[in-house]
Design a protein around this motif. Structure first.
Motif, PDB file in Angstrom:
ATOM      1  N   TRP A 118     132.437  32.688  23.921  1.00  0.00           N
ATOM      2  CA  TRP A 118     131.971  31.335  24.177  1.00  0.00           C
ATOM      3  C   TRP A 118     131.363  30.757  22.908  1.00  0.00           C
ATOM      4  O   TRP A 118     130.722  31.478  22.124  1.00  0.00           O
ATOM      5  CB  TRP A 118     130.966  31.327  25.326  1.00  0.00           C
ATOM      6  CG  TRP A 118     131.653  31.602  26.632  1.00  0.00           C
ATOM      7  CD1 TRP A 118     131.807  32.813  27.245  1.00  0.00           C
ATOM      8  CD2 TRP A 118     132.346  30.643  27.442  1.00  0.00           C
ATOM      9  NE1 TRP A 118     132.544  32.673  28.388  1.00  0.00           N
ATOM     10  CE2 TRP A 118     132.885  31.345  28.552  1.00  0.00           C
ATOM     11  CE3 TRP A 118     132.560  29.271  27.345  1.00  0.00           C
ATOM     12  CZ2 TRP A 118     133.622  30.722  29.546  1.00  0.00           C
ATOM     13  CZ3 TRP A 118     133.278  28.643  28.341  1.00  0.00           C
ATOM     14  CH2 TRP A 118     133.810  29.361  29.424  1.00  0.00           C
TER      15      TRP A 118
ATOM     16  N   GLU B  61     137.121  20.069  26.467  1.00  0.00           N
ATOM     17  CA  GLU B  61     136.421  20.616  27.631  1.00  0.00           C
ATOM     18  C   GLU B  61     134.941  20.667  27.320  1.00  0.00           C
ATOM     19  O   GLU B  61     134.524  21.345  26.380  1.00  0.00           O
ATOM     20  CB  GLU B  61     136.937  22.012  27.986  1.00  0.00           C
ATOM     21  CG  GLU B  61     138.367  22.028  28.501  1.00  0.00           C
ATOM     22  CD  GLU B  61     138.708  23.346  29.187  1.00  0.00           C
ATOM     23  OE1 GLU B  61     137.776  24.022  29.688  1.00  0.00           O
ATOM     24  OE2 GLU B  61     139.897  23.690  29.219  1.00  0.00           O
TER      25      GLU B  61
ATOM     26  N   ARG C  39     132.564  22.167  28.729  1.00  0.00           N
ATOM     27  CA  ARG C  39     131.956  23.504  28.827  1.00  0.00           C
ATOM     28  C   ARG C  39     132.093  24.281  27.521  1.00  0.00           C
ATOM     29  O   ARG C  39     131.315  25.202  27.254  1.00  0.00           O
ATOM     30  CB  ARG C  39     132.582  24.288  29.980  1.00  0.00           C
ATOM     31  CG  ARG C  39     134.056  24.599  29.764  1.00  0.00           C
ATOM     32  CD  ARG C  39     134.719  25.159  31.011  1.00  0.00           C
ATOM     33  NE  ARG C  39     136.125  25.441  30.762  1.00  0.00           N
ATOM     34  CZ  ARG C  39     136.653  26.664  30.829  1.00  0.00           C
ATOM     35  NH1 ARG C  39     135.907  27.702  31.126  1.00  0.00           N
ATOM     36  NH2 ARG C  39     137.945  26.836  30.610  1.00  0.00           N
TER      37      ARG C  39
END
Length: 239
Positions: free
Chosen positions: A129, A151, A153
């Motif tokens: 991530w 995105e 996220r």
């Protein structure tokens, strides 16, 4: 150069800390000044410290005259790098182009189907991530961060970290409508207007780019302009 100075220089490079090797030409006496320049060197001539800071800021080695002493200042800066968030088509075009202008490129994307060696041959891939990857890599003043995933996220945590850092360039792909919503989310994360104004979004110079290759060209062009202090690298805040 003494073994101690060489060891200190190697350590500075390993930690991506700018350094200046100052050599007094009259007798070969040397000092290594590591960023933040002058740390722990209160006995150093403040004029030498100022000259070293200027050398780091301008990325220029050379000879300076301080009083009646001539010094050669050799600048050692970490390689400029570009961290791309999102292993998308634009990233495929952008990574080799950025490498061609001297940027060390890494691609960050936890999506295994996107971040593959086949799509990014020879490019370091971090399949984690973005916030974790950026914390591991560290973001310094020789680092640019560009988010491309579309995105939130993935992009938002990366922009949150980048805007809180010394990154020399922070960019995000997306339309003006997308950018407006993104800026509101960044405000909600606690970023003030000064930090948000650092964001280049829509990313890249406005050259009417169409397709991944032209978009990549516009991004690299803006990156170079910002690095070199050219007027083209200055962007007005989005309305």
């Amino acid at each position: 150069m003494t073994p101690a100075l060489l060891g200190a220089l190697i350590e500075a490079r390993a930690h991506r800390r700018p350094a200046v090797l100052a050599t007094r030409l009259a007798d070969g006496s040397q000092h290594l000044l590591v960023e933040p320049v002058g740390r722990g060197m209160v006995e150093m001539d403040p004029r030498l410290l100022d000259a070293a800071r200027t050398a780091v800021r301008t990325d220029r080695s050379g000879t300076v005259m301080l009083a009646d002493e001539e010094w050669f200042l050799q600048v050692h800066l970490p390689a400029p790098r570009l961290l791309l968030v999102g292993a998308v088509h634009v990233a495929q075009a952008l990574a080799p182009l950025a490498g061609a202008v001297g940027l060390a490129v890494s691609v960050i994307d936890p999506r295994q189907g996107f971040a593959t060696e086949e799509r990014f041959p020879g490019i370091p891939l971090l399949r984690s991530w973005p916030d974790e990857a950026l914390a591991t890599l560290g973001i310094d003043s020789r680092t640019a961060v560009v988010t491309l995933s579309h995105e939130a996220r993935l992009d938002d945590p990366a922009l949150d970290a980048a805007l809180a850092s010394e990154a020399f360039y922070v960019g995000a792909l997306g339309s003006r409508k997308t950018q407006a919503a993104r800026r509101e989310r960044l405000r909600a994360m606690g970023h003030g207007e000064a930090a948000i104004a650092r964001l280049h979004g829509p990313v890249g110079l406005a050259i009417g780019a169409v397709g991944p290759q032209e978009i990549a060209l516009s991004i690299v062009s803006e990156l170079v302009a910002v690095r070199r202090g050219a007027a083209l690298g200055t962007r007005l805040p989005a309305p």
